[in-house]
Design an enzyme around this catalytic site. Structure first.
Site, PDB file in Angstrom:
ATOM      1  N   ARG A  60       0.845  -1.198   0.000  1.00 34.45           N
ATOM      2  CA  ARG A  60       0.000   0.000   0.000  1.00 34.45           C
ATOM      3  C   ARG A  60       0.881   1.249   0.000  1.00 34.45           C
ATOM      4  O   ARG A  60       2.071   1.190   0.251  1.00 34.45           O
ATOM      5  CB  ARG A  60      -0.966   0.002   1.182  1.00 34.45           C
ATOM      6  N   GLY A  61       0.217   2.393  -0.255  1.00 27.72           N
ATOM      7  CA  GLY A  61       0.976   3.627  -0.422  1.00 27.72           C
ATOM      8  C   GLY A  61       1.317   3.752  -1.902  1.00 27.72           C
ATOM      9  O   GLY A  61       1.665   2.761  -2.552  1.00 27.72           O
ATOM     10  N   ALA A  62       1.176   4.984  -2.426  1.00 29.49           N
ATOM     11  CA  ALA A  62       1.257   5.174  -3.871  1.00 29.49           C
ATOM     12  C   ALA A  62       2.598   4.740  -4.481  1.00 29.49           C
ATOM     13  O   ALA A  62       2.633   4.132  -5.553  1.00 29.49           O
ATOM     14  CB  ALA A  62       0.965   6.639  -4.196  1.00 29.49           C
ATOM     15  N   ARG A 104      -6.897  -0.976  -7.388  1.00 34.00           N
ATOM     16  CA  ARG A 104      -7.337   0.191  -6.607  1.00 34.00           C
ATOM     17  C   ARG A 104      -7.323   1.392  -7.559  1.00 34.00           C
ATOM     18  O   ARG A 104      -6.392   1.541  -8.345  1.00 34.00           O
ATOM     19  CB  ARG A 104      -6.400   0.454  -5.405  1.00 34.00           C
ATOM     20  N   CYS A 163      -1.699   9.440   7.937  1.00 32.22           N
ATOM     21  CA  CYS A 163      -1.460   8.197   7.185  1.00 32.22           C
ATOM     22  C   CYS A 163       0.027   7.822   7.217  1.00 32.22           C
ATOM     23  O   CYS A 163       0.756   8.213   8.143  1.00 32.22           O
ATOM     24  CB  CYS A 163      -1.983   8.323   5.755  1.00 32.22           C
ATOM     25  N   ASP A 204      -1.765  10.657  -3.224  1.00 35.07           N
ATOM     26  CA  ASP A 204      -2.013   9.527  -4.128  1.00 35.07           C
ATOM     27  C   ASP A 204      -2.152  10.009  -5.558  1.00 35.07           C
ATOM     28  O   ASP A 204      -1.795   9.307  -6.503  1.00 35.07           O
ATOM     29  CB  ASP A 204      -3.261   8.763  -3.688  1.00 35.07           C
ATOM     30  N   ASN A 227      -5.473  12.532  -1.196  1.00 35.79           N
ATOM     31  CA  ASN A 227      -4.690  11.741  -0.254  1.00 35.79           C
ATOM     32  C   ASN A 227      -5.649  11.081   0.738  1.00 35.79           C
ATOM     33  O   ASN A 227      -6.866  11.276   0.681  1.00 35.79           O
ATOM     34  CB  ASN A 227      -3.672  12.642   0.467  1.00 35.79           C
ATOM     35  N   LYS A 228      -5.091  10.292   1.643  1.00 37.12           N
ATOM     36  CA  LYS A 228      -5.886   9.550   2.637  1.00 37.12           C
ATOM     37  C   LYS A 228      -6.995  10.409   3.239  1.00 37.12           C
ATOM     38  O   LYS A 228      -6.749  11.560   3.610  1.00 37.12           O
ATOM     39  CB  LYS A 228      -4.940   9.046   3.733  1.00 37.12           C
ATOM     40  N   LYS A 249       3.056  11.165  -9.013  1.00 34.80           N
ATOM     41  CA  LYS A 249       1.719  11.350  -8.430  1.00 34.80           C
ATOM     42  C   LYS A 249       0.869  12.332  -9.236  1.00 34.80           C
ATOM     43  O   LYS A 249      -0.280  12.605  -8.878  1.00 34.80           O
ATOM     44  CB  LYS A 249       1.813  11.868  -6.985  1.00 34.80           C
TER      45      LYS A 249
HETATM   46  C1  RUB Z   1      -1.819   5.781   1.449  1.00 35.15           C
HETATM   47  C2  RUB Z   1      -1.783   7.270   1.396  1.00 35.15           C
HETATM   48  C3  RUB Z   1      -0.424   7.921   1.327  1.00 35.15           C
HETATM   49  C4  RUB Z   1      -0.056   8.145  -0.146  1.00 35.15           C
HETATM   50  C5  RUB Z   1       1.386   8.597  -0.294  1.00 35.15           C
HETATM   51  O1  RUB Z   1      -3.139   5.260   1.399  1.00 35.15           O
HETATM   52  O2  RUB Z   1      -2.791   7.950   1.347  1.00 35.15           O
HETATM   53  O3  RUB Z   1      -0.441   9.160   1.968  1.00 35.15           O
HETATM   54  O4  RUB Z   1      -0.229   6.948  -0.881  1.00 35.15           O
HETATM   55  O5  RUB Z   1       2.280   7.581   0.124  1.00 35.15           O
HETATM   56  P1  RUB Z   1      -3.334   3.658   1.523  1.00 35.15           P
HETATM   57  P2  RUB Z   1       3.749   7.468  -0.534  1.00 35.15           P
HETATM   58  O6  RUB Z   1      -2.738   3.237   2.817  1.00 35.15           O
HETATM   59  O7  RUB Z   1      -4.823   3.485   1.462  1.00 35.15           O
HETATM   60  O8  RUB Z   1      -2.644   3.035   0.335  1.00 35.15           O
HETATM   61  O9  RUB Z   1       4.403   8.776  -0.267  1.00 35.15           O
HETATM   62  O10 RUB Z   1       4.425   6.332   0.183  1.00 35.15           O
HETATM   63  O11 RUB Z   1       3.550   7.221  -1.990  1.00 35.15           O
END
Ligand code: RUB
Length: 333
Positions: free
Chosen positions: A22-24, A65, A137, A206, A216-217, A242
């Protein structure tokens, strides 16, 4: 019928959908790696056969997703002008295409990692010794800025929102503790109460839309609004992967809605509504669980990318430069 997917592609797609990945940034990295695996393991003997397999793999990864544009951007990167790169036909062409996809995927993963450390250095410059940051988040781009500041010898403290319902704030808290950052973990509703002692809100993204809106979250927009009320600057750390190119042509960003079970356990539901003793569904009771929200650009002070920091209203220039008009989804052809 779709050509056979490599089991690793299927496993990666399932892990993204289930949020084990998870995370973008992590999602984009995993998708690129999965495409490379599909290419590498394929025994397709023609370029057409291999392309078809890759498109099927990309579709499977894409449909996991909907909100983090880093995922389609990863696919776009690997697929860009792929037709033009294979002049040879037959199995020689297939081999060439295989190698190109593997190289592209590796190049993408490297560039995303490099972008993160670069934007971390830039975001770090916004933080001063002794600052307290508030996070929401778990964002690796946002954390890179804190890490950069620590590497510069600055003392940073953090107020970490737990981030219901999935509590990604715990991952942030654990990472910050590994860096010896003093952490105060709070429930989301306590954010406004703690903002008076916070110097910066730092979040990730995201997707970023052409008008500078930050997706974002869920909870990010409320946090940004109360931060503005209290004069606390909001910094969004987001590599250019992003940027959502389709918003240039009027598309909106789809906000993922996740399962009711993330919010309410079966027994909790039963304690609220007792209508379903006979398995009936109470139509007058609903749970809504959007995973993301939209923060309008006027509540964001800076978007920190690997290309420098931007006021949100000007990311559109960067978006045009990086994506041009080419926002096609070649894997859907
Ligand atoms: C994760 C989220 C993060 C972004 C950025 O949501 O909202 O703030 O993805 O993360 P989820 P990064 O947990 O639902 O995937 O900077 O690591 O890309």
């Amino acid at each position: 019928a779709d050509p056979a997917l490599h089991p690793d592609v299927e496993a990666t797609a399932a892990a993204i959908a289930e949020m084990e990945i998870r995370g973008a940034v992590a999602i984009a990295d995993a998708a690129a790696a999965a495409l490379a695996t599909q290419a590498e393991a394929s025994d397709a003997e023609t370029t057409d056969g291999l392309r078809e397999e890759l498109r099927a793999a990309a579709r499977r990864l894409h449909d996991t997703r909907p909100t983090a544009v880093s995922l389609p951007n990863a696919l776009r990167y690997v697929f860009k002008d792929l037709e033009a790169t294979t002049a040879a036909s037959g199995s020689r062409g297939a081999d060439e295409l295989r190698a190109t996809v593997v190289d592209r995927a590796a190049e993408f993963r490297k560039s995303v990692a490099a972008a993160q450390s670069k934007l971390g250095r830039i975001g770090a410059n916004r933080l001063r010794d002794g600052d307290t940051v508030m996070t929401h988040c778990h964002s690796t781009d946002a954390l890179a800025c804190v890490e950069g500041a620590i590497e510069d010898g600055k003392e940073i403290e953090a107020v970490v929102k737990e981030t219901r319902p999935r509590k990604q704030g715990h991952i942030t808290a654990r990472q910050l503790r590994e860096w010896n950052v003093p952490v105060t973990l709070i429930v989301d509703s306590a954010a406004r109460r703690h903002l008076s002692r916070v110097d910066h809100v730092i979040v990730g993204a995201d997707s970023i839309a052409a008008d500078g809106s930050v997706i974002n979250k869920v909870g990010t927009s409320g946090l940004a609004v109360v931060a503005r009320e209290q004069g606390v600057p909001v910094m969004v750390a987001a590599a250019t992967v992003k940027l959502h190119p389709e918003t240039l042509t009027g598309h909106t960003v789809e906000i993922e809605r996740r399962a009711e079970s993330e919010v309410l356990a079966d027994e909790e539901r039963a304690a609220i509504v007792d209508a379903d003793e006979r398995g009936e569904v109470d139509e007058d009771f609903a749970v809504d669980n959007p995973a993301f929200d939209v923060t309008p650009p006027r509540f964001v002070d800076a978007i920190v990318t690997e290309r420098g920091q931007f006021p949100p209203e000007s990311v559109v220039t960067l978006m045009r430069e990086l994506f041009g008009e080419d926002v096609a989804a070649p894997w859907t052809r």
